[in-house]
Each structure stands twice: as C-alpha cells, then as structure tokens.
Design a protein around this motif. Sequence first.
Motif, PDB file in Angstrom:
ATOM      1  N   VAL A  30       5.681   7.958  -1.776  1.00  0.00           N
ATOM      2  CA  VAL A  30       5.976   6.331  -1.341  1.00  0.00           C
ATOM      3  C   VAL A  30       6.284   6.687   0.170  1.00  0.00           C
ATOM      4  O   VAL A  30       7.371   7.137   0.372  1.00  0.00           O
ATOM      5  N   ARG A  31       5.524   5.947   1.016  1.00  0.00           N
ATOM      6  CA  ARG A  31       6.078   5.838   2.457  1.00  0.00           C
ATOM      7  C   ARG A  31       6.182   4.484   2.862  1.00  0.00           C
ATOM      8  O   ARG A  31       5.084   3.598   2.509  1.00  0.00           O
ATOM      9  N   GLY A  32       7.054   4.064   3.949  1.00  0.00           N
ATOM     10  CA  GLY A  32       6.856   2.804   4.604  1.00  0.00           C
ATOM     11  C   GLY A  32       6.416   2.908   6.179  1.00  0.00           C
ATOM     12  O   GLY A  32       6.892   3.749   6.593  1.00  0.00           O
ATOM     13  N   VAL A  33       5.536   2.109   6.470  1.00  0.00           N
ATOM     14  CA  VAL A  33       4.833   2.106   7.785  1.00  0.00           C
ATOM     15  C   VAL A  33       4.894   0.818   8.465  1.00  0.00           C
ATOM     16  O   VAL A  33       4.775  -0.271   7.691  1.00  0.00           O
ATOM     17  N   SER A  34       5.195   0.739   9.684  1.00  0.00           N
ATOM     18  CA  SER A  34       5.008  -0.539  10.568  1.00  0.00           C
ATOM     19  C   SER A  34       3.835  -0.467  11.495  1.00  0.00           C
ATOM     20  O   SER A  34       3.571   0.393  11.966  1.00  0.00           O
ATOM     21  N   LEU A  35       3.028  -1.517  11.102  1.00  0.00           N
ATOM     22  CA  LEU A  35       1.820  -1.769  11.688  1.00  0.00           C
ATOM     23  C   LEU A  35       1.447  -2.910  11.829  1.00  0.00           C
ATOM     24  O   LEU A  35       1.495  -3.968  10.997  1.00  0.00           O
ATOM     25  N   LEU A  36       0.842  -3.421  13.141  1.00  0.00           N
ATOM     26  CA  LEU A  36       0.190  -4.740  13.184  1.00  0.00           C
ATOM     27  C   LEU A  36       1.150  -5.898  12.824  1.00  0.00           C
ATOM     28  O   LEU A  36       0.810  -6.849  12.358  1.00  0.00           O
ATOM     29  N   GLY A  37       2.371  -5.669  13.205  1.00  0.00           N
ATOM     30  CA  GLY A  37       3.413  -6.641  13.125  1.00  0.00           C
ATOM     31  C   GLY A  37       3.674  -6.710  11.432  1.00  0.00           C
ATOM     32  O   GLY A  37       4.624  -7.807  11.261  1.00  0.00           O
ATOM     33  N   GLU A  38       3.536  -5.989  10.797  1.00  0.00           N
ATOM     34  CA  GLU A  38       3.891  -5.979   9.129  1.00  0.00           C
ATOM     35  C   GLU A  38       4.496  -4.879   8.911  1.00  0.00           C
ATOM     36  O   GLU A  38       4.376  -3.740   9.690  1.00  0.00           O
ATOM     37  N   GLN A  39       5.144  -4.921   7.687  1.00  0.00           N
ATOM     38  CA  GLN A  39       5.679  -3.548   6.916  1.00  0.00           C
ATOM     39  C   GLN A  39       4.758  -3.504   5.818  1.00  0.00           C
ATOM     40  O   GLN A  39       4.465  -4.341   5.109  1.00  0.00           O
ATOM     41  N   VAL A  40       4.303  -2.255   5.674  1.00  0.00           N
ATOM     42  CA  VAL A  40       3.321  -1.813   4.440  1.00  0.00           C
ATOM     43  C   VAL A  40       4.094  -0.838   3.881  1.00  0.00           C
ATOM     44  O   VAL A  40       4.925   0.176   4.320  1.00  0.00           O
ATOM     45  N   CYS A  41       3.566  -0.759   2.535  1.00  0.00           N
ATOM     46  CA  CYS A  41       4.075   0.491   1.591  1.00  0.00           C
ATOM     47  C   CYS A  41       2.696   1.245   1.516  1.00  0.00           C
ATOM     48  O   CYS A  41       1.597   0.749   1.107  1.00  0.00           O
ATOM     49  N   VAL A  42       2.827   2.564   1.683  1.00  0.00           N
ATOM     50  CA  VAL A  42       1.490   3.455   1.433  1.00  0.00           C
ATOM     51  C   VAL A  42       2.102   4.509   0.435  1.00  0.00           C
ATOM     52  O   VAL A  42       3.291   5.045   0.579  1.00  0.00           O
ATOM     53  N   TYR A  43       1.146   4.755  -0.511  1.00  0.00           N
ATOM     54  CA  TYR A  43       1.575   5.582  -1.716  1.00  0.00           C
ATOM     55  C   TYR A  43       0.274   6.187  -2.117  1.00  0.00           C
ATOM     56  O   TYR A  43      -0.644   5.805  -2.161  1.00  0.00           O
ATOM     57  N   ARG A  44       0.499   7.232  -2.778  1.00  0.00           N
ATOM     58  CA  ARG A  44      -0.733   8.167  -3.321  1.00  0.00           C
ATOM     59  C   ARG A  44      -0.323   8.336  -4.892  1.00  0.00           C
ATOM     60  O   ARG A  44       0.596   8.616  -5.516  1.00  0.00           O
ATOM     61  N   ALA A  45      -1.340   7.604  -5.455  1.00  0.00           N
ATOM     62  CA  ALA A  45      -1.549   7.368  -6.869  1.00  0.00           C
ATOM     63  C   ALA A  45      -1.616   8.656  -7.727  1.00  0.00           C
ATOM     64  O   ALA A  45      -1.940   9.841  -6.915  1.00  0.00           O
ATOM     65  N   ASP A  47      -3.794   9.879  -9.589  1.00  0.00           N
ATOM     66  CA  ASP A  47      -5.314  10.418  -9.345  1.00  0.00           C
ATOM     67  C   ASP A  47      -5.578  10.892  -7.934  1.00  0.00           C
ATOM     68  O   ASP A  47      -6.777  11.095  -7.665  1.00  0.00           O
ATOM     69  N   GLY A  48      -4.803  10.660  -7.071  1.00  0.00           N
ATOM     70  CA  GLY A  48      -5.089  11.373  -5.721  1.00  0.00           C
ATOM     71  C   GLY A  48      -5.179  10.300  -4.733  1.00  0.00           C
ATOM     72  O   GLY A  48      -5.430  10.736  -3.325  1.00  0.00           O
ATOM     73  N   ARG A  49      -5.699   9.117  -4.952  1.00  0.00           N
ATOM     74  CA  ARG A  49      -5.851   8.026  -3.972  1.00  0.00           C
ATOM     75  C   ARG A  49      -4.947   7.595  -3.447  1.00  0.00           C
ATOM     76  O   ARG A  49      -3.607   7.268  -4.014  1.00  0.00           O
ATOM     77  N   ALA A  50      -5.280   7.225  -1.913  1.00  0.00           N
ATOM     78  CA  ALA A  50      -3.951   6.700  -1.124  1.00  0.00           C
ATOM     79  C   ALA A  50      -4.335   5.094  -1.282  1.00  0.00           C
ATOM     80  O   ALA A  50      -5.532   4.303  -1.218  1.00  0.00           O
ATOM     81  N   HIS A  51      -3.156   4.218  -1.464  1.00  0.00           N
ATOM     82  CA  HIS A  51      -3.288   2.990  -1.560  1.00  0.00           C
ATOM     83  C   HIS A  51      -2.215   2.263  -0.508  1.00  0.00           C
ATOM     84  O   HIS A  51      -1.278   3.035  -0.206  1.00  0.00           O
ATOM     85  N   VAL A  52      -2.592   1.176   0.001  1.00  0.00           N
ATOM     86  CA  VAL A  52      -1.689   0.457   1.245  1.00  0.00           C
ATOM     87  C   VAL A  52      -1.728  -1.113   0.809  1.00  0.00           C
ATOM     88  O   VAL A  52      -2.656  -1.440   0.394  1.00  0.00           O
ATOM     89  N   VAL A  53      -0.524  -1.287   0.604  1.00  0.00           N
ATOM     90  CA  VAL A  53       0.006  -2.748   0.030  1.00  0.00           C
ATOM     91  C   VAL A  53       0.997  -3.458   0.854  1.00  0.00           C
ATOM     92  O   VAL A  53       1.896  -2.610   1.676  1.00  0.00           O
ATOM     93  N   ASP A  54       1.245  -4.588   0.943  1.00  0.00           N
ATOM     94  CA  ASP A  54       2.406  -5.165   1.644  1.00  0.00           C
ATOM     95  C   ASP A  54       3.645  -4.478   0.967  1.00  0.00           C
ATOM     96  O   ASP A  54       3.689  -4.355  -0.243  1.00  0.00           O
ATOM     97  N   ALA A  55       4.707  -4.342   2.040  1.00  0.00           N
ATOM     98  CA  ALA A  55       5.947  -3.653   1.601  1.00  0.00           C
ATOM     99  C   ALA A  55       6.757  -4.522   0.745  1.00  0.00           C
ATOM    100  O   ALA A  55       7.512  -3.774  -0.055  1.00  0.00           O
ATOM    101  N   TYR A  56       6.787  -5.864   0.713  1.00  0.00           N
ATOM    102  CA  TYR A  56       7.750  -6.666   0.037  1.00  0.00           C
ATOM    103  C   TYR A  56       7.160  -7.319  -1.146  1.00  0.00           C
ATOM    104  O   TYR A  56       6.011  -7.915  -1.435  1.00  0.00           O
ATOM    105  N   CYS A  57       7.792  -7.177  -2.284  1.00  0.00           N
ATOM    106  CA  CYS A  57       7.547  -7.509  -3.448  1.00  0.00           C
ATOM    107  C   CYS A  57       7.646  -9.103  -3.356  1.00  0.00           C
ATOM    108  O   CYS A  57       8.444  -9.683  -3.045  1.00  0.00           O
TER     109      CYS A  57
END
Length: 353
Positions: A30-45, A47-57
């Motif tokens: 799991v990694r956090g990334v800043s882009l486009l004025g947003e904080q996102v959470c990037v993780y690899r499931a 099954d190997g697929r990468a997903h990007v969701v908003d960082a904040y629950c």
Amino acid sequence: RRRQVGELPPVYPNGWYRVLDSHLLRPTQVRGVSLLGEQVCVYRAQDGRAHVVDAYCPHLGANLAVGGRVAGDCIECPFHGWQFRGEDGKCTKIPYAEKVPDFARIKTWPTCELNGMVFVWYHCDGINPTWSIDGQEEIQSGQWVYRGRTEHYVNSHIQEIPENASDFAHLAHLHKPSFLSGADLRYSNSKLWSFTTHDWKVDWEVEPEPNKHCARMLINHTLCVFGHHFPLLDMNVVARQVGPGIVHLFISHSVLGSGVILHCVTPVEPLLQRVAHSIYFQARVPAIIPKFILRAECVQFERDVMIWNNKKYISKPLLLKEDAAIARHRRWFAQFYSENSPRFTFRQEGLDW
C-alpha cells in the motif's frame, strides 16, 4: 515566494496520468501518492491488480495509505477495519455492523497498468476514459529492458512542458550548447565546451482521427565537433505525445540501437508537476549506452526546468510566423479542458479578519 504566473489555463487537463512505477508496488503493498490536488491510496490486491482509491476513509477520515492493509481485492481501513473493494469502491465489510449499507463507498479512480507503470484517468466531470494508452510491444515482450529513471519537480503550469515540442526556436538557442556544459544556464555557453554543439531539425504534427488526442514531434539530431559533423551521434527521435501527460520518445540509431524514453508529467498541485523519464532499450545493447542517453537528455531537460521554474505564462504571446506551431499546439491542447475544469485561484493576503 511571490511570482507572476500570468492568466493561466485550467490547471488539471482531462487525461491519463502516471501514478508510480509498477516495480514500486509489490503484491499486497500500500502506498500514498499526491496527484491532481488529491491524496490517493494505491495498492496491489492479492490477485496482482493495482487499484487507486481516495486516501481518506469516508467513515471518519483515516488515511488508508497509512497503516491500511490489503484483504483480498479490498483495502482495509486501519482505524475501524472497514474494507473497500478496489474495483468499484463498495464497502464489503464493517466488523461491528450487522449490515453494510449500500451507500458506504469510497471514490475509485479508473486505472490501467502497462509499460511498467500504473496510470489513473482524470476527468473533471467524472466521465469514463474516452481513449486509452498503447502498450509498447517491445517492453511487454522483454525485447527492450528497463535501464533507469530520472524524476524532477517543476514549478509551472502543466501546459508549459508539452508546449516545448512546438517551440522550435528554443532548441537552436537553449539546447545548442553541448550537454557537457551542464544544465545551469549561467554557464551552459562556457567557452570550455564550445567546440561541441547540437543541431536540431524538427517538425510537429497532430495525428488524424481516431487519434486526435495524439501529436508527434519529429526530431533529427546531429552533433558538430570543432565545426565538423560527427555522424556517430546522429539520432532520429519521434516524440509521440499521448494526451496531456504522456510522451513516448522513440530513439533510433544505426549503431547504438533503439529504445524509448517514457516521459510522464503528473500534476501534484496547480503549479507543481512531477516529471519522470524512464528509459527502455534493446537488451543486447550495453547498459552504459542508454544510461548515457538518459543522462544527456536529463541535462537538456534541466535547462528547460530552469526556464519553467521562473517564467510567466503568457496567454496571448507575441508570436512570429516562425512560431506558428506554438499556436497550433495550444489549439490542439485545448481539447483536454472542459467547461468545469478547475482553475488556479490566488488569494490576496491582507489584514482583514
């Protein structure tokens, strides 16, 4: 630091943007990334697929990238254990609840992974991708292998960077001195290295439908040593711009081989761009050659960075007929903005409470 920024276009064009390199996201990482004025959470499931969701629950705002963990294809919040599915953002589990409400969701970002990178799609109106990125067959097959990467942060509007492709005149001035003289413009015209100069012949054109989101810069590079043509370092480059934030620089040389530099620009904030250059080259070619090419490209790019970091964007520039490609580029680039594209706003500081 105060700086005149000019009358800027919208700050976040619609399109695909690089998030990170694939090798930086291991399985279940799991990694956090800043882009486009947003904080996102990037993780690899799992099954190997990468997903990007908003960082904040959406429950109580915990950052999923800080202490969150992967559970199957979901990301689990470190605060209360809520689990969100990466594919559609739906909450699939709340440990202490009898039932998971249908409205419990987190924002997901359309994602693709190719050419050794993870990309996300951005559109200010939430519209799904209208075009795709082409995978590079030579990279997927292993014919071209990874040989290095550089990363820069540039304090400018994103449009300034790709616009360079249509500014032919700056090549003959800014990039004529030898790369050996360095990136600092105060010394790049040093007489010590004046025996070597670069010559550039370029053209820029828009691709026809259905690839109107693509444009090409055709570059013929020659090197002169003591005024004499040095053909060993003649190089042909096709720089294919794909949307607002991706350029594939295809390099071809009769002796040194062929490869590609993947140039990716990702807005972090309105006037802060993260620019990465990753080079892939023929596996049979010694690594020192593509590393040398990347180093030379890096020096030339940093000369541009010194300009971009300190310039003002001119919305109505004083253009000559020799600058016609710049006007054409701006008309082409305008397709990546829409009515609701966010604009930069500057709050004047004062003493009002």
